[in-house]
Design a protein around this motif. Structure first.
Motif, PDB file in Angstrom:
ATOM      1  N   SER A  14      28.166  40.668  34.758  1.00  0.00           N
ATOM      2  CA  SER A  14      28.090  41.415  36.007  1.00  0.00           C
ATOM      3  C   SER A  14      28.222  40.507  37.223  1.00  0.00           C
ATOM      4  O   SER A  14      28.510  40.978  38.315  1.00  0.00           O
ATOM      5  N   ASP A  15      28.014  39.207  37.054  1.00  0.00           N
ATOM      6  CA  ASP A  15      28.165  38.278  38.165  1.00  0.00           C
ATOM      7  C   ASP A  15      29.622  37.952  38.449  1.00  0.00           C
ATOM      8  O   ASP A  15      29.952  37.507  39.536  1.00  0.00           O
ATOM      9  N   GLN A  16      30.474  38.161  37.482  1.00  0.00           N
ATOM     10  CA  GLN A  16      31.884  37.850  37.654  1.00  0.00           C
ATOM     11  C   GLN A  16      32.575  38.984  38.413  1.00  0.00           C
ATOM     12  O   GLN A  16      32.287  40.145  38.186  1.00  0.00           O
ATOM     13  N   PRO A  17      33.491  38.632  39.329  1.00  0.00           N
ATOM     14  CA  PRO A  17      34.196  39.679  40.060  1.00  0.00           C
ATOM     15  C   PRO A  17      35.110  40.453  39.119  1.00  0.00           C
ATOM     16  O   PRO A  17      35.818  39.880  38.302  1.00  0.00           O
ATOM     17  N   GLY A  18      35.084  41.731  39.233  1.00  0.00           N
ATOM     18  CA  GLY A  18      35.909  42.566  38.368  1.00  0.00           C
ATOM     19  C   GLY A  18      36.977  43.264  39.186  1.00  0.00           C
ATOM     20  O   GLY A  18      37.542  42.708  40.115  1.00  0.00           O
ATOM     21  N   ALA A  19      37.214  44.503  38.855  1.00  0.00           N
ATOM     22  CA  ALA A  19      38.259  45.277  39.520  1.00  0.00           C
ATOM     23  C   ALA A  19      37.760  45.920  40.803  1.00  0.00           C
ATOM     24  O   ALA A  19      38.505  46.636  41.446  1.00  0.00           O
ATOM     25  N   GLY A  20      36.527  45.691  41.193  1.00  0.00           N
ATOM     26  CA  GLY A  20      35.969  46.309  42.387  1.00  0.00           C
ATOM     27  C   GLY A  20      36.766  46.031  43.651  1.00  0.00           C
ATOM     28  O   GLY A  20      37.225  46.958  44.307  1.00  0.00           O
ATOM     29  N   PRO A  21      36.951  44.776  44.021  1.00  0.00           N
ATOM     30  CA  PRO A  21      37.719  44.489  45.241  1.00  0.00           C
ATOM     31  C   PRO A  21      39.178  44.937  45.141  1.00  0.00           C
ATOM     32  O   PRO A  21      39.740  45.438  46.117  1.00  0.00           O
ATOM     33  N   VAL A  22      39.776  44.777  43.986  1.00  0.00           N
ATOM     34  CA  VAL A  22      41.173  45.177  43.812  1.00  0.00           C
ATOM     35  C   VAL A  22      41.301  46.683  43.946  1.00  0.00           C
ATOM     36  O   VAL A  22      42.201  47.198  44.631  1.00  0.00           O
ATOM     37  N   LEU A  23      40.390  47.414  43.334  1.00  0.00           N
ATOM     38  CA  LEU A  23      40.421  48.868  43.420  1.00  0.00           C
ATOM     39  C   LEU A  23      40.163  49.327  44.847  1.00  0.00           C
ATOM     40  O   LEU A  23      40.802  50.270  45.327  1.00  0.00           O
ATOM     41  N   ARG A  24      39.265  48.669  45.547  1.00  0.00           N
ATOM     42  CA  ARG A  24      38.971  49.038  46.935  1.00  0.00           C
ATOM     43  C   ARG A  24      40.197  48.822  47.815  1.00  0.00           C
ATOM     44  O   ARG A  24      40.542  49.683  48.634  1.00  0.00           O
ATOM     45  N   ILE A  25      40.881  47.690  47.647  1.00  0.00           N
ATOM     46  CA  ILE A  25      42.092  47.420  48.429  1.00  0.00           C
ATOM     47  C   ILE A  25      43.175  48.435  48.092  1.00  0.00           C
ATOM     48  O   ILE A  25      43.858  48.961  48.978  1.00  0.00           O
ATOM     49  N   PHE A  26      43.332  48.754  46.808  1.00  0.00           N
ATOM     50  CA  PHE A  26      44.333  49.730  46.395  1.00  0.00           C
ATOM     51  C   PHE A  26      44.060  51.097  47.021  1.00  0.00           C
ATOM     52  O   PHE A  26      44.977  51.761  47.499  1.00  0.00           O
ATOM     53  N   ILE A  31      45.429  55.346  50.823  1.00  0.00           N
ATOM     54  CA  ILE A  31      45.042  56.327  51.842  1.00  0.00           C
ATOM     55  C   ILE A  31      45.838  56.115  53.127  1.00  0.00           C
ATOM     56  O   ILE A  31      46.356  57.072  53.714  1.00  0.00           O
ATOM     57  N   VAL A  32      45.950  54.872  53.565  1.00  0.00           N
ATOM     58  CA  VAL A  32      46.718  54.585  54.775  1.00  0.00           C
ATOM     59  C   VAL A  32      48.184  54.949  54.570  1.00  0.00           C
ATOM     60  O   VAL A  32      48.826  55.533  55.460  1.00  0.00           O
ATOM     61  N   GLY A  33      48.717  54.656  53.410  1.00  0.00           N
ATOM     62  CA  GLY A  33      50.102  55.027  53.118  1.00  0.00           C
ATOM     63  C   GLY A  33      50.293  56.529  53.075  1.00  0.00           C
ATOM     64  O   GLY A  33      51.315  57.044  53.542  1.00  0.00           O
ATOM     65  N   GLY A  34      49.322  57.257  52.531  1.00  0.00           N
ATOM     66  CA  GLY A  34      49.411  58.718  52.503  1.00  0.00           C
ATOM     67  C   GLY A  34      49.376  59.313  53.900  1.00  0.00           C
ATOM     68  O   GLY A  34      50.125  60.247  54.203  1.00  0.00           O
ATOM     69  N   VAL A  35      48.525  58.773  54.759  1.00  0.00           N
ATOM     70  CA  VAL A  35      48.469  59.247  56.148  1.00  0.00           C
ATOM     71  C   VAL A  35      49.786  58.949  56.857  1.00  0.00           C
ATOM     72  O   VAL A  35      50.326  59.794  57.577  1.00  0.00           O
ATOM     73  N   PHE A  36      50.314  57.762  56.671  1.00  0.00           N
ATOM     74  CA  PHE A  36      51.589  57.411  57.300  1.00  0.00           C
ATOM     75  C   PHE A  36      52.721  58.294  56.782  1.00  0.00           C
ATOM     76  O   PHE A  36      53.567  58.752  57.558  1.00  0.00           O
ATOM     77  N   LEU A  37      52.745  58.550  55.480  1.00  0.00           N
ATOM     78  CA  LEU A  37      53.778  59.411  54.915  1.00  0.00           C
ATOM     79  C   LEU A  37      53.671  60.827  55.449  1.00  0.00           C
ATOM     80  O   LEU A  37      54.680  61.448  55.791  1.00  0.00           O
TER      81      LEU A  37
END
Length: 52
Positions: A14-26, A31-37
């Motif tokens: 649990s101390d190791q970084p997982g997909a959390g930051p990657v998923l948050r950025i994605f 969302i920003v791309g959907g709003v722009f589209l």
């Protein structure tokens, strides 16, 4: 003894970084791309005045 080592392994994992930051950025980019589209597609439907 087995439960203790399993618990320690889970705590170490649990101390190791997982997909959390990657998923948050994605999600933010999606969302920003959907709003722009939506803006890009809907901007042509505004009333630009009819020259009748």
């Amino acid at each position: 003894m087995q439960a203790t080592s399993t618990l320690m392994a889970a705590a170490a994992a649990s101390d190791q970084p997982g997909a959390g930051p990657v998923l948050r950025i994605f999600l933010v980019v999606a969302i920003v791309g959907g709003v722009f589209l939506a803006w890009f597609l809907l901007r042509g439907y505004g009333d630009k005045g009819n020259n009748d």
